[in-house]
Design a protein around this motif. Structure first.
Motif, PDB file in Angstrom:
ATOM      1  N   ALA A 191       9.588  14.844  16.193  1.00 49.76           N
ATOM      2  CA  ALA A 191       8.797  13.625  16.018  1.00 49.76           C
ATOM      3  C   ALA A 191       8.772  13.174  14.564  1.00 49.76           C
ATOM      4  N   GLU A 192       8.971  14.121  13.649  1.00 48.70           N
ATOM      5  CA  GLU A 192       8.935  13.798  12.214  1.00 48.70           C
ATOM      6  C   GLU A 192      10.026  12.823  11.804  1.00 48.70           C
ATOM      7  N   ILE A 193      11.013  12.627  12.675  1.00 46.96           N
ATOM      8  CA  ILE A 193      12.081  11.686  12.348  1.00 46.96           C
ATOM      9  C   ILE A 193      11.528  10.272  12.185  1.00 46.96           C
ATOM     10  N   GLY A 194      10.356  10.025  12.772  1.00 43.87           N
ATOM     11  CA  GLY A 194       9.714   8.733  12.640  1.00 43.87           C
ATOM     12  C   GLY A 194       9.208   8.427  11.242  1.00 43.87           C
ATOM     13  N   LYS A 195       9.252   9.410  10.332  1.00 40.24           N
ATOM     14  CA  LYS A 195       8.817   9.201   8.955  1.00 40.24           C
ATOM     15  C   LYS A 195       9.904   8.568   8.090  1.00 40.24           C
ATOM     16  N   LEU A 196      11.103   8.408   8.654  1.00 43.08           N
ATOM     17  CA  LEU A 196      12.240   7.923   7.869  1.00 43.08           C
ATOM     18  C   LEU A 196      12.257   6.389   7.874  1.00 43.08           C
ATOM     19  N   ALA A 197      11.381   5.809   7.090  1.00 45.04           N
ATOM     20  CA  ALA A 197      11.183   4.355   7.115  1.00 45.04           C
ATOM     21  C   ALA A 197      12.403   3.577   6.664  1.00 45.04           C
ATOM     22  N   ASN A 198      13.296   4.214   5.916  1.00 45.07           N
ATOM     23  CA  ASN A 198      14.490   3.523   5.417  1.00 45.07           C
ATOM     24  C   ASN A 198      15.715   3.714   6.299  1.00 45.07           C
ATOM     25  N   THR A 249      22.194   9.914   2.764  1.00 42.35           N
ATOM     26  CA  THR A 249      23.095  10.071   3.906  1.00 42.35           C
ATOM     27  C   THR A 249      23.307  11.544   4.225  1.00 42.35           C
ATOM     28  N   MET A 250      23.249  11.877   5.517  1.00 46.80           N
ATOM     29  CA  MET A 250      23.617  13.200   6.009  1.00 46.80           C
ATOM     30  C   MET A 250      24.591  12.992   7.166  1.00 46.80           C
ATOM     31  N   GLU A 251      25.843  13.359   6.959  1.00 46.48           N
ATOM     32  CA  GLU A 251      26.892  13.126   7.937  1.00 46.48           C
ATOM     33  C   GLU A 251      27.578  14.440   8.280  1.00 46.48           C
ATOM     34  N   THR A 275      21.104   6.975   6.604  1.00 50.80           N
ATOM     35  CA  THR A 275      22.096   7.268   7.642  1.00 50.80           C
ATOM     36  C   THR A 275      22.027   8.742   8.014  1.00 50.80           C
ATOM     37  N   VAL A 276      21.928   9.032   9.318  1.00 56.06           N
ATOM     38  CA  VAL A 276      22.015  10.398   9.844  1.00 56.06           C
ATOM     39  C   VAL A 276      23.024  10.375  10.985  1.00 56.06           C
ATOM     40  N   LEU A 277      24.135  11.074  10.804  1.00 53.03           N
ATOM     41  CA  LEU A 277      25.189  11.128  11.811  1.00 53.03           C
ATOM     42  C   LEU A 277      25.444  12.589  12.167  1.00 53.03           C
ATOM     43  N   LEU A 278      24.950  13.018  13.326  1.00 52.65           N
ATOM     44  CA  LEU A 278      25.097  14.405  13.780  1.00 52.65           C
ATOM     45  C   LEU A 278      25.728  14.460  15.164  1.00 52.65           C
ATOM     46  N   GLN A 279      26.457  13.434  15.538  1.00 49.65           N
ATOM     47  CA  GLN A 279      27.030  13.359  16.876  1.00 49.65           C
ATOM     48  C   GLN A 279      28.128  14.390  17.096  1.00 49.65           C
ATOM     49  N   ARG A 321      20.825   3.894  10.389  1.00 41.19           N
ATOM     50  CA  ARG A 321      21.767   4.389  11.393  1.00 41.19           C
ATOM     51  C   ARG A 321      21.387   5.812  11.785  1.00 41.19           C
ATOM     52  N   LEU A 322      21.212   6.031  13.098  1.00 38.44           N
ATOM     53  CA  LEU A 322      20.899   7.359  13.623  1.00 38.44           C
ATOM     54  C   LEU A 322      21.784   7.620  14.829  1.00 38.44           C
ATOM     55  N   ASP A 323      22.608   8.652  14.727  1.00 40.76           N
ATOM     56  CA  ASP A 323      23.505   9.002  15.834  1.00 40.76           C
ATOM     57  C   ASP A 323      23.352  10.487  16.135  1.00 40.76           C
TER      58      ASP A 323
END
Length: 229
Positions: free
Chosen positions: A128-135, A90-92, A114-118, A138-140
């Motif tokens: 584009a590398e965000i597509g490597k996060l197969a697990n 998780t990175m919030e 989980t990545v929450l950077l809103q 939640r992405l905000d």
């Protein structure tokens, strides 16, 4: 007889003092005796990826201060949560006044769920590398200043359930590959500059208001009508 005993004792002392079991690790990559700590390759990769993220962000309030490149334990850093086996999941950092760019190295944190950077001021393209996060579930990234197209690699996030990219300045079409996100329950793309059709089976609940060039039904009919006006 005293000299051999002395050298034997000295050798034994050196062996004990260099034993890994007696060397306590500090949080800065060296042990308390000043020796370099041995860091596992996965943890080292997590540290490098997070430091690259930190280096491309502007952090006026120092919320990333604990992200230390010499640390052997990123699980102790602020805004990071790890699994019981010390994997970064998780990175919030919502509403932390962060600006700058989101580093492509986020794709190296392959255990992220989980990545929450809103509600920040992060700009530039979504890597584009965000597509490597197969697990990733939640992405905000909402309410930032991201621009450019939504990367097609988002369609690789097969575990994704919740996606918010609203209130940015994203443009171009919604990637057709996003229709592959079979677990996606909620999607908010509102208030961007997106255009074109909405892929079929996009999500159970989605919001695309504030994108005047989006056509929710028959794009070809709309294009034909525009040609004759």
């Amino acid at each position: 007889m005293e000299a051999p005993f002395f050298f034997f004792f000295l050798l034994l002392l050196l062996l004990v003092s260099s034993s890994p079991s007696t060397a306590r690790l500090s949080s800065y990559g060296v042990n308390t005796e000043g020796q370099l700590a041995i860091v596992s390759a996965p943890i080292l990769a997590f540290v490098q990826a997070l430091i690259e993220i930190k280096n491309l962000l502007e952090d006026p309030h120092g919320v990333l201060k604990s992200w230390d490149q010499n640390s052997v334990d990123p699980c102790s850093w602020a805004l990071i949560t790890c699994s019981p086996d010390s994997l970064v999941i998780t990175m919030e950092a919502p509403g932390q006044h962060l600006s700058g760019l989101l580093a492509p190295s986020i794709g190296d944190l392959t255990n992220l769920e989980t990545v929450l950077l809103q509600n920040n001021n992060i700009s530039g393209p979504i890597p584009a590398e965000i597509g490597k996060l197969a697990n990733l579930k939640r992405l905000d990234l909402s309410s930032n200043q991201f621009h450019g197209e939504i990367p097609c690699s988002v369609g690789h996030l097969e575990s994704l359930q919740y996606l918010r990219l609203n209130n940015n300045t994203l443009s171009g079409p919604i990637p057709s590959a996003s229709a592959n996100l079979s677990h996606l329950v909620f999607l908010d793309l509102s208030y961007n500059n997106l255009s074109g059709p909405i892929p079929a089976s996009l999500a159970r609940r989605y919001n695309v208001v504030g994108n005047p060039l989006i056509c929710e039904q028959d794009c070809y009919r709309m294009a034909s009508m525009a040609m004759f006006h």
